[in-house]
Motif scaffolding. Sequence first.
Motif, PDB file in Angstrom:
ATOM      1  N   ALA A   1       1.664 -12.708  10.368  1.00  0.00           N
ATOM      2  CA  ALA A   1       3.132 -12.842   9.871  1.00  0.00           C
ATOM      3  C   ALA A   1       3.172 -12.209   7.975  1.00  0.00           C
ATOM      4  O   ALA A   1       3.692 -11.438   7.306  1.00  0.00           O
ATOM      5  N   ASP A   2       1.882 -12.531   7.347  1.00  0.00           N
ATOM      6  CA  ASP A   2       1.816 -12.142   5.810  1.00  0.00           C
ATOM      7  C   ASP A   2       0.982 -10.986   5.999  1.00  0.00           C
ATOM      8  O   ASP A   2       1.628 -10.345   5.008  1.00  0.00           O
ATOM      9  N   TYR A   3       0.633 -10.710   7.473  1.00  0.00           N
ATOM     10  CA  TYR A   3      -0.266  -9.141   6.612  1.00  0.00           C
ATOM     11  C   TYR A   3       0.581  -8.307   7.831  1.00  0.00           C
ATOM     12  O   TYR A   3       0.704  -7.089   6.409  1.00  0.00           O
ATOM     13  N   SER A   4       1.950  -8.627   7.830  1.00  0.00           N
ATOM     14  CA  SER A   4       3.201  -7.515   8.031  1.00  0.00           C
ATOM     15  C   SER A   4       4.102  -7.250   6.947  1.00  0.00           C
ATOM     16  O   SER A   4       4.391  -6.457   6.415  1.00  0.00           O
ATOM     17  N   TYR A   5       3.957  -8.895   6.138  1.00  0.00           N
ATOM     18  CA  TYR A   5       4.815  -8.518   4.958  1.00  0.00           C
ATOM     19  C   TYR A   5       3.651  -8.034   3.614  1.00  0.00           C
ATOM     20  O   TYR A   5       4.505  -7.119   2.696  1.00  0.00           O
ATOM     21  N   TRP A   6       2.505  -8.188   3.823  1.00  0.00           N
ATOM     22  CA  TRP A   6       1.918  -7.063   2.220  1.00  0.00           C
ATOM     23  C   TRP A   6       1.184  -5.681   3.229  1.00  0.00           C
ATOM     24  O   TRP A   6       0.922  -4.864   2.187  1.00  0.00           O
ATOM     25  N   ALA A   7       1.371  -5.109   4.029  1.00  0.00           N
ATOM     26  CA  ALA A   7       0.901  -3.834   4.871  1.00  0.00           C
ATOM     27  C   ALA A   7       2.318  -3.307   4.683  1.00  0.00           C
ATOM     28  O   ALA A   7       3.369  -3.544   4.944  1.00  0.00           O
ATOM     29  N   GLY A   8       2.009  -1.618   4.935  1.00  0.00           N
ATOM     30  CA  GLY A   8       2.857  -0.807   5.680  1.00  0.00           C
ATOM     31  C   GLY A   8       3.885  -0.901   6.928  1.00  0.00           C
ATOM     32  O   GLY A   8       2.715  -1.567   7.411  1.00  0.00           O
TER      33      GLY A   8
ATOM     34  N   VAL B   1       0.737  -1.391  -0.010  1.00  0.00           N
ATOM     35  CA  VAL B   1       0.256   0.144   0.291  1.00  0.00           C
ATOM     36  C   VAL B   1       0.826   1.049  -0.250  1.00  0.00           C
ATOM     37  O   VAL B   1       0.408   2.864   0.235  1.00  0.00           O
ATOM     38  N   ASP B   2       2.563   0.986  -0.735  1.00  0.00           N
ATOM     39  CA  ASP B   2       2.852   2.503  -0.263  1.00  0.00           C
ATOM     40  C   ASP B   2       3.823   2.116  -1.270  1.00  0.00           C
ATOM     41  O   ASP B   2       4.463   2.011  -2.000  1.00  0.00           O
TER      42      ASP B   2
END
Length: 427
Positions: A251-258, A101-102
């Motif tokens: 873990a997946d969310y940290s990878y895909w989110a800013g 998202v960045d």
Amino acid sequence: MDDDLIDEGDTPRSRYTRLPGKGFFYPDSLDEERAERRAAEAIEGSEAVVIADGDADGLACAAMIREAYDAALDVADFEAAIAARLESSDDTEADDGVDAVDDMDDGEDDRDDPTADAHAESPVGLVSAGPYSIDTSLERVLAYADDGIDLFVCDLCPDDYEWIAEPLEALAETTESIRWFDHHQWDPETAESVRDVGVDLVVGESDEECTADVTLRSLDHEFADRWSELAAVTRDHDLWIKEDPRSDDVADYSYWAGPEEYTTVIGAYGADLPETVQAFVAERRVEKEARIDAAVDRAVAHAVGDWTVAVTYGRCSQNEVAETLREGGADAAVIVKPAGSASIRGSETFRHAHEVAGKVNGGGHPQAAGCKPDIYDDMLDYAQHWTTEGQACKRVILAAFEAVAEEVAERTDETDGTDESDDAEAK
């Protein structure tokens, strides 16, 4: 460059997973300018600054520190932005090492995004870093921070003190305090040098704690129960325990989110992600699973000493690929990435990943390490890397495995020889 050449669009997955994500083709000079500007905006005027690894463990630490300083951002804006992404048919796909998202440039759409300036809004500034950019991050804090701030460094371990010495020693003179929390394996001399500067360095046992555990027990703050639960879930993934299904989600969310989004959301909800985030993760996971399958299909097993080493190539989630390869009988797994780096994962029968990585410009833990062999001189080298599925990179890493196998055998022989000598003397 024609955008269509790096736009996955209708390109078959078998082709685009052999290439780096779009961020690789963004010039470093422009990326550095943007990173410098955003770091300045995050640091200037802050009462404290956190330099943290941009994964779930490092960002959990940042969330804890903001909680201790009562400096968390409003989660509502981020939830609205996530919902908007889910509704948008133009949502871009997340690539390795690039925040989903960045975006790399500052487009007009940022004016409609309530989170566009989030990195500059908390009184505890966050600078996301990697193990090879600690020095740069410290230099940016030195350049833009006010005197007397509290500085935290989380989930990062320098390979050598010398390359962080100058900015760290200067910051020791201008900050109120520097606290460094980690759980990687530190060289004793490096740790001593860091402490000698006046840094409060706390290093947990790498096979028992994640850095979120270390941070939680080190901060003088009364945290609610959800924070210890977040640390446990983060540890479950970071140490690859895999007993809590929520650990894959965070873990997946940290990878895909800013970084700001992840830090804010887990700061508000802990390990129990809200429905909007769960929907976002589920949508991304469809592509993730397909990439895992492609990488596993490309894997080739090699016998190195007493070990079976499975080596594959592609843009994928390395931990899940490694786990699948281990389940197939591999003692160690190597995932070579299109961007030139590689992940090395071990098992109970192979605890030398950091030794292998150390021979090819990298480092890490006994069962999880990373590296980027110094073999890429120009774009022709990268072209060969992509078209041969990383053959040159694979060769140097396998050679490192061979060298480590020889060293382990020598250590075993020396131990056996000592035992035999002791037995002879006893007789």
